[in-house]
Design an enzyme around this catalytic site. Structure first.
Site, short mmCIF file in Angstrom:
data_model
loop_
_atom_site.label_atom_id
_atom_site.label_comp_id
_atom_site.label_asym_id
_atom_site.label_seq_id
_atom_site.Cartn_x
_atom_site.Cartn_y
_atom_site.Cartn_z
N PHE A 154 0.85 -1.18 0.00
CA PHE A 154 0.00 0.00 0.00
C PHE A 154 0.89 1.24 0.00
CE2 PHE A 154 -3.22 2.97 1.55
CZ PHE A 154 -4.32 2.56 0.82
N ALA A 212 4.24 2.39 4.50
CA ALA A 212 3.87 3.80 4.67
C ALA A 212 2.39 3.89 5.01
CB ALA A 212 4.17 4.59 3.40
N THR A 265 -10.14 9.64 8.40
CA THR A 265 -10.80 8.73 9.36
C THR A 265 -9.79 8.24 10.39
OG1 THR A 265 -10.32 6.71 8.13
CG2 THR A 265 -12.29 7.95 7.48
N HIS A 321 -8.77 5.38 10.84
CA HIS A 321 -8.09 4.18 10.34
C HIS A 321 -6.57 4.29 10.51
CE1 HIS A 321 -7.68 0.59 7.88
NE2 HIS A 321 -6.78 1.22 7.14
N ASN A 326 11.26 -1.54 12.78
CA ASN A 326 10.05 -0.92 12.27
C ASN A 326 10.42 0.27 11.38
OD1 ASN A 326 7.62 0.34 11.79
ND2 ASN A 326 6.93 0.26 13.91
N ARG A 328 10.79 11.48 3.72
CA ARG A 328 11.41 10.40 4.49
C ARG A 328 11.78 9.20 3.63
NH1 ARG A 328 8.56 13.67 7.21
NH2 ARG A 328 8.86 14.09 9.41
#
Length: 164
Positions: A33, A91, A97, A99, A124, A138
């Site tokens: 994603f 990412a 929202t 989410h 991570n 980044r």
């Protein structure tokens, strides 16, 4: 690895090394994603690993749909026994929202749990940003490449844990 003993105080110091990594085995879990941004992180991670002597044959990349799937993927990589460290890249960009908060929190908790439960560095490298511009910064522009940084952390942590 740097090991030395302070003779006066009998303190042993252990530091992770960033060299002698020919046999280091690294798993890289990647969330697809926001892939147009995440692939820059993958390129940065590979650059760091290869520059620091990790052999390409010792690097495995696994791609999954998104950040929420990364903890399970990291767990499977950890339980395989095939890796000295796992780099996790993805990412998560804030939207309108809640989410974002759920995915960011649960993926981070899951990765921490994998590292502690399986005694392996799980780094991570999931970006959690407010907007696409921050993500771009980044992923290789003015804020450096966080994929490169995550891979460097993996090398150092694998080294220091071996020394312990």
């Amino acid at each position: 690895m740097t090991t030395f003993t302070d003779q006066k105080n009998a303190i042993t110091h252990l530091d992770g090394a960033l060299y002698d990594n020919a046999n280091l085995r690294i798993g890289i879990a990647v969330g697809r994603f926001n892939g147009f941004l995440v692939e820059s992180l993958v390129e940065g991670a590979l650059d760091a690993l290869l520059r620091h002597g990790v052999q390409g044959k010792n690097i495995t990349i696994v791609r999954v749909p998104g950040a929420f799937e990364l903890p399970l993927t990291a767990k499977r990589l950890a339980t395989s026994g095939k890796f000295d460290a796992i780099v996790v890249l993805g990412a998560i960009i804030r939207g309108a929202t809640p989410h974002f908060d759920i995915v960011a929190s649960e993926s981070a908790k899951g990765l921490s749990k994998v590292a502690l439960d399986h005694d392996i560095p799980v780094i991570n490298g999931i970006l959690t940003t407010e907007n696409i511009e921050q993500t771009i910064e980044r992923a290789g522009t003015k804020a450096g490449n966080k994929g490169f940084e995550a891979a460097m952390t993996a090398i150092e942590m694998a080294s220091v844990l071996k020394a312990i």
